[in-house]
Write a protein that holds these residues in place. Structure first.
Motif, PDB file in Angstrom:
ATOM      1  N   LYS A  38      -7.709   1.614  -2.632  1.00  0.00           N
ATOM      2  CA  LYS A  38      -7.751   0.448  -1.746  1.00  0.00           C
ATOM      3  C   LYS A  38      -6.873   0.671  -0.526  1.00  0.00           C
ATOM      4  O   LYS A  38      -5.685   0.981  -0.667  1.00  0.00           O
ATOM      5  N   HIS A  52       0.838  -1.199   0.000  1.00  0.00           N
ATOM      6  CA  HIS A  52       0.000   0.000   0.000  1.00  0.00           C
ATOM      7  C   HIS A  52       0.873   1.248   0.000  1.00  0.00           C
ATOM      8  O   HIS A  52       0.619   2.204  -0.749  1.00  0.00           O
ATOM      9  N   ALA A  53       1.906   1.242   0.823  1.00  0.00           N
ATOM     10  CA  ALA A  53       2.771   2.417   0.942  1.00  0.00           C
ATOM     11  C   ALA A  53       3.488   2.735  -0.375  1.00  0.00           C
ATOM     12  O   ALA A  53       3.739   3.894  -0.689  1.00  0.00           O
ATOM     13  N   ARG A  54       3.815   1.709  -1.142  1.00  0.00           N
ATOM     14  CA  ARG A  54       4.463   1.919  -2.435  1.00  0.00           C
ATOM     15  C   ARG A  54       3.444   2.177  -3.539  1.00  0.00           C
ATOM     16  O   ARG A  54       3.800   2.515  -4.670  1.00  0.00           O
ATOM     17  N   GLY A  55       2.161   1.986  -3.236  1.00  0.00           N
ATOM     18  CA  GLY A  55       1.147   2.240  -4.249  1.00  0.00           C
ATOM     19  C   GLY A  55       1.199   1.251  -5.396  1.00  0.00           C
ATOM     20  O   GLY A  55       1.062   1.626  -6.560  1.00  0.00           O
ATOM     21  N   VAL A  56       1.399  -0.031  -5.097  1.00  0.00           N
ATOM     22  CA  VAL A  56       1.467  -1.022  -6.178  1.00  0.00           C
ATOM     23  C   VAL A  56       0.131  -1.056  -6.916  1.00  0.00           C
ATOM     24  O   VAL A  56      -0.921  -0.764  -6.349  1.00  0.00           O
ATOM     25  N   HIS A  99      -5.316   3.282  -6.144  1.00  0.00           N
ATOM     26  CA  HIS A  99      -4.994   4.058  -4.951  1.00  0.00           C
ATOM     27  C   HIS A  99      -6.138   4.105  -3.946  1.00  0.00           C
ATOM     28  O   HIS A  99      -5.935   4.509  -2.808  1.00  0.00           O
TER      29      HIS A  99
END
Lengths: 296, 296, 296, 296
Positions: C256, C221-225, C254
């Motif tokens: 989610k 999530h933090a890397r926005g995969v 983004h």
């Protein structure tokens, strides 16, 4: 569709409600500003927002989710100037409220099963007060999910007319908001189609190219199609030509025989119909003439 | 299709050749054993093998890749008993040999560009001795890829007949094995379709549902379709109804206007046609009546 | 894996059995001919055939389905010359025979639920004589599907060693052919990995890029995969690095949050693991060094 | 990014301009109402609207398309109160205005070809005043598309530093808004990365699991991966770890050798990079810390 007010909305209260607001009107400048002003007036916070201006029909479509500590009457009062000024059709709903749904079936249970399975698992915000069928086969499936099931044979014009009347009565009796033809193998009369306009959804198989006539899966096999699919659409008097809500296809190859194509096609029918019903129940589907606007 | 013997096959030699062998015959027990026996007789090693028994036509289809230190004559001799015993149609080709391909185009360059780009990149085993067009627009694109381009206007029955004769002459002149209609916007005469039977491939857009008549993308927009795609198929006298080779679709939504649908559809046309041409050039496409068997 | 002979194979009989035959040996010319000769000797008819020659390891892999009116002993006798001449590993199985499967779980039930649901629906040819867990939470789920469930806490080296011994004993006791780690959150000892080599399958989440350490969904999530997925693989002593059997991904965006990513990821884990187990149970997975050959 | 005013904006005029407006600020109630009020003040009509509230950073993101008969100065004046009150970063652009793009390449042309082909076809709103390369191979491709191409060998630290200076000079000289590393096989210095922060995009292959070191396709083949893909991301000083913009994967199987994996991977790289560039050029990509918000 009817949109009954939940009991907890009947008094003013401070706990915020999560509202869905849809609005349709002629496209003119200032609408967003007016609507957002009404939201501010209701002490609301916009949590989701989508809009679309149709160049075809010069119509403006909007769907908001708004967290607001007001009841329905207060929110409607805040919206009243917008409705009047823009001659807008506005609908308020509560996020997650189950839509009252009548399901029509015949013998094939794959679509009914998927609807009830996902409804029970909390993935589909509908409630089903009744399943109506022209065949008895799916009574057990409905019973497993504790859903009332009513069987009415349709064998001649008189029994067909009786069934159609029963459908209309059931819609009234149960405050039905959505009628789902879950592989209901009867052609609806133009009168019934008109009566259910915009609140009945049908599923049918789809092929590239399309095949007319009986046994389309056999025809698709004979042509060696590489994709088979399904289309969910609103019911209009031309049964399979109403506004399209969702379509899916899946890849097949020469090794599949017609019965395997049927099985694969049924999976696509189930998931496509369930997806369309979900979007409708979440107030994400708006009509723009013969087209649908889907605010996913 | 003609299948010219490469120069290096004209003598017996010890360096193994990588052969493609396709075989079609009535389905009977023992075929695999017989074919593999012929491969052993040719000192060959099977590197890839696929087979399919069609229940519709009781036909057996096989495609092998065989590494064998023999020339074409020796391999054919080894296969002769199989051909005779099973009344089999057998084709030998060399893996990677470029298929001699005539491309027909009009004004739209997306399909031609994709074919030539991939051909040059080594991803598409074809060679293109000629591009024929009824319009001059794509001369520059062909020139960039150093492919001869010939422009012949088609404006009346006489010029249309002259173009069709030119196509047939070019097929002879250049030993053409495959004719690709890469958005060639002319309907071929039944005579030309018959002459090119089984060795001409066409691409056209595909929709669910299908739309007849002019400007299908505008119709698709008006109906609000959620999927648009493309179908590559063999040319038959009914231009868009020949055996399907490959189909693709892509998801669209209400925000796309007709010109965007055209652009998205063109991408699907390019990749679908190129894929079909690749499979044909690799001898992976066999005909089973009106269906194709694709040995991917 | 053990491959117990079904009761109905113990006598010669005339009703044909539908056999699966897999064969692995060094790649040399003539194998296909030899195997198809054995099939002819067993009066068999090949209904499905796949093969692959690995250039990496010079190994030949083959999977046939053969309809043949012989029992196991007779088929093995027909195959004996092939086994001897090519030093081939040959396995005979009966199409549709359920593979005896031990499932290991911890607290998360999504993979176990999918396995048991599809097993009961006839879509997964396994039988599950036992579910073993280091936590008690999934006892009810196993009970719903009438599968024995055994809970053994793992809290220290001694209890961990006891659990591993219990796994090995259960494998013997129940003639287990496949061990499935269905979100079993314990690292297996190198000894156990070695003992289960080639017959234990694990599932874990997958991201692009990969994330090491705790709470990978939060990192993703933090890397926005934009894609999250799952990988099913054979267990080796390096737990997450064994030969890959199947992988799937699904698109995210983004909107989610990490808990939604977990939910989406679990769906991928379930379907990926079930797919891998299905292919193994249908004898479609063969090992080529660190790679798998999958004959779909 | 610089955002030069088109010539036709320099006077007040009555013909409406189609504006893109992006806004980023701390998340507080009333923003939508305030922004839409500014649009009303500019006599504008909102034709597209998207918003997102990031719970991670408590930031509000908005992208509007507005048809308004005002020039830039007048629109900025209307927006000034919003900017001040919410301390918002606001960007105005004209829909369809080509973004000035510098492309860096080395030897592989698949990404450059896709960018230029789609740019010329009107599907990609960029203009490319210069392609810079450390190799001469792609000069012909650039020339075909009439794009200036400059070759500067990079063979040692001095020439590398000269190239980086040339990149910075070219950015100034051509008012570059976006730098695209289209398989530019040079690691950028931390200084250059910092200078291009937020306006340089890179493409690299992606695998599950990830592979470090040389020849990742060979490693992926050795592990038998079932999916290969590509990731487009903003350049940061850690070259392959910047905020992800788009990712795609495609399924592969055991029959693909390393060179085929390379070819498949290149297709994913092309389409993934082009998609990312399109979204950036359409002002659809906003940064939320290390994540991207994509308003598709």
């Amino acid at each position: 569709m009817t949109d009954p007010t939940p009991a907890h909305e009947t008094h003013a209260h401070q706990t915020p409600t999560h509202w869905t607001l849809t609005l349709v009107c002629d496209d003119r400048p200032g609408i967003v500003h007016a609507v957002s002003g009404a939201v501010v007036a209701a002490n609301g916070n916009i949590t989701e927002s989508q809009q679309f201006s149709s160049a075809d029909t010069n119509t403006f479509f909007m769907r908001l989710q708004v967290m607001a500590p007001v009841d329905r009457a207060a929110f409607e009062q805040a919206l009243a100037p917008v409705v009047e000024r823009y001659d807008a059709r506005v609908q308020l709903d509560v996020v997650g409220r189950p839509m009252r749904t009548l399901v029509l079936v015949s013998k094939a249970g794959h679509c009914l099963n998927d609807l009830l399975y996902r409804q029970r698992g909390g993935q589909l915000p509908i409630e089903v007060p009744l399943v109506l069928s022209n065949h008895p086969e799916l009574a057990g499936l409905a019973s497993f999910y504790s859903v009332p099931f009513e069987h009415r044979p349709v064998t001649d014009p008189a029994s067909k007319q009786a069934m159609e009347q029963r459908i209309l009565d059931a819609v009234d009796e149960h405050d039905i908001e959505l009628v789902v033809l879950a592989r209901y193998m009867q052609i609806l009369s133009p009168e019934l189609c008109a009566a259910l306009q915009g609140r009945a959804v049908n599923i049918h198989h789809s092929f590239l190219p399309g095949f007319k006539g009986a046994n389309p899966y056999r025809q698709a096999h004979a042509r060696g199609v590489k994709l088979i699919g399904a289309t969910a659409h609103f019911v209009t008097s031309d049964l399979d030509e109403g506004p399209i809500i969702e379509q899916n296809v899946v890849r097949v190859d020469h090794t599949k025989d017609p019965s395997e194509l049927v099985s694969i096609g049924q999976d696509e029918e189930s998931r496509t119909l369930t997806q369309a019903v979900r979007w409708i129940a979440e107030d994400r589907v708006l009509l723009d003439g013969a087209r649908t606007i889907i605010f996913k």
